[in-house]
Design a protein around this motif. Structure first.
Motif, PDB file in Angstrom:
ATOM      1  N   ASP A 236      27.763 111.969 120.526  1.00  0.00           N
ATOM      2  CA  ASP A 236      27.851 112.634 119.227  1.00  0.00           C
ATOM      3  C   ASP A 236      29.241 112.500 118.626  1.00  0.00           C
ATOM      4  O   ASP A 236      29.403 112.315 117.415  1.00  0.00           O
ATOM      5  CB  ASP A 236      27.470 114.106 119.359  1.00  0.00           C
ATOM      6  N   VAL A 237      30.261 112.592 119.466  1.00  0.00           N
ATOM      7  CA  VAL A 237      31.631 112.413 118.982  1.00  0.00           C
ATOM      8  C   VAL A 237      31.834 110.977 118.510  1.00  0.00           C
ATOM      9  O   VAL A 237      32.509 110.731 117.490  1.00  0.00           O
ATOM     10  CB  VAL A 237      32.648 112.790 120.075  1.00  0.00           C
ATOM     11  N   ALA A 238      31.239 110.017 119.236  1.00  0.00           N
ATOM     12  CA  ALA A 238      31.358 108.615 118.838  1.00  0.00           C
ATOM     13  C   ALA A 238      30.766 108.384 117.447  1.00  0.00           C
ATOM     14  O   ALA A 238      31.267 107.563 116.674  1.00  0.00           O
ATOM     15  CB  ALA A 238      30.656 107.718 119.861  1.00  0.00           C
ATOM     16  N   ARG A 239      29.712 109.124 117.110  1.00  0.00           N
ATOM     17  CA  ARG A 239      29.107 108.987 115.776  1.00  0.00           C
ATOM     18  C   ARG A 239      30.090 109.397 114.692  1.00  0.00           C
ATOM     19  O   ARG A 239      30.160 108.764 113.630  1.00  0.00           O
ATOM     20  CB  ARG A 239      27.838 109.845 115.702  1.00  0.00           C
ATOM     21  N   VAL A 240      30.889 110.426 114.957  1.00  0.00           N
ATOM     22  CA  VAL A 240      31.880 110.871 113.977  1.00  0.00           C
ATOM     23  C   VAL A 240      33.030 109.871 113.884  1.00  0.00           C
ATOM     24  O   VAL A 240      33.473 109.511 112.791  1.00  0.00           O
ATOM     25  CB  VAL A 240      32.414 112.267 114.344  1.00  0.00           C
ATOM     26  N   LEU A 241      33.504 109.394 115.040  1.00  0.00           N
ATOM     27  CA  LEU A 241      34.599 108.429 115.036  1.00  0.00           C
ATOM     28  C   LEU A 241      34.196 107.128 114.364  1.00  0.00           C
ATOM     29  O   LEU A 241      35.053 106.398 113.847  1.00  0.00           O
ATOM     30  CB  LEU A 241      35.067 108.148 116.467  1.00  0.00           C
ATOM     31  N   GLY A 242      32.918 106.825 114.350  1.00  0.00           N
ATOM     32  CA  GLY A 242      32.446 105.592 113.716  1.00  0.00           C
ATOM     33  C   GLY A 242      32.210 105.720 112.229  1.00  0.00           C
ATOM     34  O   GLY A 242      31.925 104.721 111.559  1.00  0.00           O
ATOM     35  N   VAL A 244      34.167 106.750 109.022  1.00  0.00           N
ATOM     36  CA  VAL A 244      35.503 107.095 108.542  1.00  0.00           C
ATOM     37  C   VAL A 244      35.444 108.171 107.459  1.00  0.00           C
ATOM     38  O   VAL A 244      36.293 109.061 107.407  1.00  0.00           O
ATOM     39  CB  VAL A 244      36.231 105.839 108.023  1.00  0.00           C
ATOM     40  N   ARG A 245      34.438 108.124 106.603  1.00  0.00           N
ATOM     41  CA  ARG A 245      34.331 109.131 105.546  1.00  0.00           C
ATOM     42  C   ARG A 245      34.082 110.524 106.142  1.00  0.00           C
ATOM     43  O   ARG A 245      34.665 111.509 105.695  1.00  0.00           O
ATOM     44  CB  ARG A 245      33.227 108.766 104.556  1.00  0.00           C
ATOM     45  N   LEU A 246      33.203 110.591 107.145  1.00  0.00           N
ATOM     46  CA  LEU A 246      32.950 111.863 107.805  1.00  0.00           C
ATOM     47  C   LEU A 246      34.192 112.331 108.546  1.00  0.00           C
ATOM     48  O   LEU A 246      34.539 113.516 108.531  1.00  0.00           O
ATOM     49  CB  LEU A 246      31.770 111.723 108.762  1.00  0.00           C
ATOM     50  N   LEU A 247      34.887 111.402 109.179  1.00  0.00           N
ATOM     51  CA  LEU A 247      36.112 111.745 109.906  1.00  0.00           C
ATOM     52  C   LEU A 247      37.163 112.303 108.960  1.00  0.00           C
ATOM     53  O   LEU A 247      37.858 113.274 109.286  1.00  0.00           O
ATOM     54  CB  LEU A 247      36.638 110.500 110.626  1.00  0.00           C
ATOM     55  N   ALA A 248      37.279 111.716 107.774  1.00  0.00           N
ATOM     56  CA  ALA A 248      38.257 112.194 106.805  1.00  0.00           C
ATOM     57  C   ALA A 248      37.940 113.608 106.345  1.00  0.00           C
ATOM     58  O   ALA A 248      38.848 114.412 106.099  1.00  0.00           O
ATOM     59  CB  ALA A 248      38.317 111.255 105.606  1.00  0.00           C
ATOM     60  N   ARG A 249      36.656 113.937 106.250  1.00  0.00           N
ATOM     61  CA  ARG A 249      36.278 115.283 105.819  1.00  0.00           C
ATOM     62  C   ARG A 249      36.630 116.335 106.864  1.00  0.00           C
ATOM     63  O   ARG A 249      36.660 117.534 106.565  1.00  0.00           O
ATOM     64  CB  ARG A 249      34.778 115.358 105.510  1.00  0.00           C
ATOM     65  N   CYS A 250      36.903 115.902 108.074  1.00  0.00           N
ATOM     66  CA  CYS A 250      37.270 116.838 109.141  1.00  0.00           C
ATOM     67  C   CYS A 250      38.749 117.219 109.098  1.00  0.00           C
ATOM     68  O   CYS A 250      39.140 118.195 109.733  1.00  0.00           O
ATOM     69  CB  CYS A 250      36.962 116.222 110.506  1.00  0.00           C
ATOM     70  N   GLN A 289      38.276 100.234 115.982  1.00  0.00           N
ATOM     71  CA  GLN A 289      37.252 101.272 115.914  1.00  0.00           C
ATOM     72  C   GLN A 289      36.157 100.960 116.915  1.00  0.00           C
ATOM     73  O   GLN A 289      35.419  99.994 116.781  1.00  0.00           O
ATOM     74  CB  GLN A 289      36.682 101.364 114.493  1.00  0.00           C
ATOM     75  N   ARG A 290      36.095 101.800 117.967  1.00  0.00           N
ATOM     76  CA  ARG A 290      35.075 101.663 118.994  1.00  0.00           C
ATOM     77  C   ARG A 290      34.366 102.990 119.140  1.00  0.00           C
ATOM     78  O   ARG A 290      34.702 103.976 118.473  1.00  0.00           O
ATOM     79  CB  ARG A 290      35.708 101.260 120.335  1.00  0.00           C
ATOM     80  N   ALA A 291      33.386 103.034 119.993  1.00  0.00           N
ATOM     81  CA  ALA A 291      32.627 104.265 120.190  1.00  0.00           C
ATOM     82  C   ALA A 291      33.509 105.383 120.726  1.00  0.00           C
ATOM     83  O   ALA A 291      33.287 106.560 120.429  1.00  0.00           O
ATOM     84  CB  ALA A 291      31.466 104.020 121.139  1.00  0.00           C
ATOM     85  N   ASP A 292      34.527 105.030 121.515  1.00  0.00           N
ATOM     86  CA  ASP A 292      35.360 106.067 122.141  1.00  0.00           C
ATOM     87  C   ASP A 292      36.796 106.067 121.642  1.00  0.00           C
ATOM     88  O   ASP A 292      37.618 106.831 122.143  1.00  0.00           O
ATOM     89  CB  ASP A 292      35.376 105.873 123.664  1.00  0.00           C
ATOM     90  N   ARG A 293      37.110 105.241 120.639  1.00  0.00           N
ATOM     91  CA  ARG A 293      38.520 105.087 120.276  1.00  0.00           C
ATOM     92  C   ARG A 293      38.641 104.631 118.820  1.00  0.00           C
ATOM     93  O   ARG A 293      37.878 103.781 118.361  1.00  0.00           O
ATOM     94  CB  ARG A 293      39.164 104.062 121.214  1.00  0.00           C
ATOM     95  N   ILE A 294      39.625 105.189 118.124  1.00  0.00           N
ATOM     96  CA  ILE A 294      39.947 104.716 116.776  1.00  0.00           C
ATOM     97  C   ILE A 294      41.463 104.684 116.638  1.00  0.00           C
ATOM     98  O   ILE A 294      42.163 105.603 117.087  1.00  0.00           O
ATOM     99  CB  ILE A 294      39.305 105.601 115.683  1.00  0.00           C
ATOM    100  N   VAL A 295      41.955 103.605 116.068  1.00  0.00           N
ATOM    101  CA  VAL A 295      43.385 103.408 115.850  1.00  0.00           C
ATOM    102  C   VAL A 295      43.592 103.117 114.369  1.00  0.00           C
ATOM    103  O   VAL A 295      42.928 102.245 113.802  1.00  0.00           O
ATOM    104  CB  VAL A 295      43.937 102.246 116.694  1.00  0.00           C
ATOM    105  N   LEU A 296      44.507 103.836 113.745  1.00  0.00           N
ATOM    106  CA  LEU A 296      44.752 103.596 112.324  1.00  0.00           C
ATOM    107  C   LEU A 296      46.201 103.888 111.964  1.00  0.00           C
ATOM    108  O   LEU A 296      46.883 104.656 112.632  1.00  0.00           O
ATOM    109  CB  LEU A 296      43.814 104.432 111.457  1.00  0.00           C
ATOM    110  N   ASN A 297      46.648 103.221 110.903  1.00  0.00           N
ATOM    111  CA  ASN A 297      47.941 103.487 110.292  1.00  0.00           C
ATOM    112  C   ASN A 297      47.700 103.975 108.873  1.00  0.00           C
ATOM    113  O   ASN A 297      46.736 103.574 108.221  1.00  0.00           O
ATOM    114  CB  ASN A 297      48.816 102.225 110.255  1.00  0.00           C
ATOM    115  N   ALA A 298      48.577 104.835 108.394  1.00  0.00           N
ATOM    116  CA  ALA A 298      48.438 105.360 107.040  1.00  0.00           C
ATOM    117  C   ALA A 298      49.815 105.546 106.429  1.00  0.00           C
ATOM    118  O   ALA A 298      50.807 105.760 107.132  1.00  0.00           O
ATOM    119  CB  ALA A 298      47.686 106.691 107.055  1.00  0.00           C
TER     120      ALA A 298
END
Length: 409
Positions: A236-242, A244-250, A289-298
């Motif tokens: 379920d967490v992997a679904r959120v990490l995958g 990006v729009r949902l992740l941003a809303r968090c 961006q993987r099921a268990d990991r996300i890496v980003l720069n901003a």
């Protein structure tokens, strides 16, 4: 009377894009419909020379020029003024080339606490630009729309009268209005002028398209290494990490505004810390961006001239029936927010990430994250950080007492 069209109606918490020319610089802002011009100038553009007093249009502290006419900025909604030209006290003169009114106010000591000075400067300019032949005996009535809390009216009258006598053929226009001249706070090492006027050139905001985001190589302003235990399972967490729009809303105060493709996104983030209100607009690049990991720069720029860059890594691993979410972030700040102490800024950032993790847990469970695009509460964030500091300090005090009691036994 015909009812307003559907396009003219806006929800109370809805946002509208407004474009102004402020001190000669084109500015676009997306603001709630109820934001006053004074708040837009101070909180969104960093033009704090416009003072706010009564907020009822009586004291005159917030006087600015709108399309060349004096106006109370606390009584105008910013969205009413789309396309208007606004001149604030920062536009009157530069620290090395003051406007004649500013020079005269300084020469005649026509300011004490300085709170009314911007309002008097703008009102005086409006008066002399429309009535250059005004007589001295009429000045008290003509300037009565601005109230001086230090009651320094005699010196103010002297200052305005001197300029009126010297410029009967017309007062010079504002001297600090031109392309990209926007923010008027004094740069480091420079001295302020009457009305808090100095020159600072606003850097152009460039968020037009994807490019490489390169983080600074030095020590970050804030380093975060935080693990949160979530009730939701890894899938379920992997679904959120995958998503990006949902992740941003968090993330409290964050909002995605555009998907640019190839892992690039445009967005904004807002935060309010006491009197400091920040609104960052910029870009994010998802590097992995993987099921268990996300890496980003901003990276983003605040409308007041500050900037933020961040490198974020989040890793989700199974932990019993739930998930351990680890966040590793390096944040580089410049501008007003960088003025907070590293310890306090770090604590506030950790509180935000804790809220972020809780919202991810909610989203993973199928609920809408319990956050919004509103800036995070300064009281809640700072209160939590200060309570944590208090607990640590109390533990340091009690630890030696506990040791002494053990020895006495």
């Amino acid at each position: 009377m015909n009812p307003p069209s559907a396009q003219a109606l806006t929800q109370a918490d809805g946002e509208i894009e407004v474009t102004l020319t402020v001190n000669g610089s084109p500015v676009s802002m997306t603001l709630p419909a109820r934001v006053t011009l004074s708040d837009a100038l101070r909180d969104h553009l960093g033009l704090t020379g416009t003072h706010v007093g009564c907020e009822h249009g009586i004291c005159g502290m917030c006087t600015v020029l709108v399309d060349g006419q004096a106006a109370r900025s606390c009584l105008l909604f910013a969205v009413q003024l789309d396309g208007a030209e606004v001149t604030t006290v920062e536009g009157m003169g530069r620290v090395d080339d003051l406007h004649p009114l500013q020079e005269s106010f300084g020469r005649h000591h026509a300011l004490q606490c300085g709170f009314c000075t911007p309002g008097f400067l703008m009102s005086s300019y409006d008066l002399l630009s429309h009535e250059p032949g005004v007589a001295r005996e009429d000045l008290p009535a003509e300037l009565s729309g601005v109230l001086c809390r230090c009651t320094g009216y005699r010196n103010i009258i002297d200052a305005v009268d001197e300029v009126a006598e010297a410029h009967r053929c017309g007062i010079p226009g504002p001297g600090n209005c031109g392309s990209r001249t926007l923010v008027g706070r004094t740069p480091a090492g420079a001295s302020g002028a009457a009305g808090g006027v100095a020159q600072e050139t606003a850097a152009p905001e460039d968020t037009s398209g994807p490019r490489h985001i390169e983080l600074p190589s030095g020590e970050p302003t804030i380093a975060i290494d935080l693990t949160s235990e979530l009730n939701s399972g890894p899938a379920d967490v992997a679904r959120v990490l995958g998503d990006v729009r949902l992740l941003a809303r968090c993330l409290p105060g964050a909002e995605l505004t555009d998907d640019l493709g190839d892992g690039w996104y445009r967005g904004r983030a807002r935060i309010a810390l006491g009197p400091v209100r920040l609104s960052f607009q910029g870009l994010a690049q998802v590097l992995e961006q993987r099921a268990d990991r996300i890496v980003l720069n901003a990276q983003g720029k605040d409308t007041g001239g500050g900037s933020a860059q961040a490198g974020i890594v989040m890793l989700a691993t199974a932990s019993g029936a739930g998930t351990s979410l680890h966040a590793d972030a390096k944040v580089f700040l410049t501008g007003r927010i960088a003025g907070f102490g590293r310890s306090l800024a770090g604590d506030v950032s950790k509180r935000m990430f804790e809220d972020f993790a809780r919202a991810i847990d909610q989203a993973a469970a199928g609920a809408e994250p319990d956050v919004s695009a509103r800036p995070p509460s300064a009281v809640a964030l700072l209160g939590g950080a200060l309570r944590a500091h208090a607990r640590v300090s109390l533990a340091r005090v009690l630890r030696p007492l506990s040791r002494r009691r053990s020895k006495n036994r």
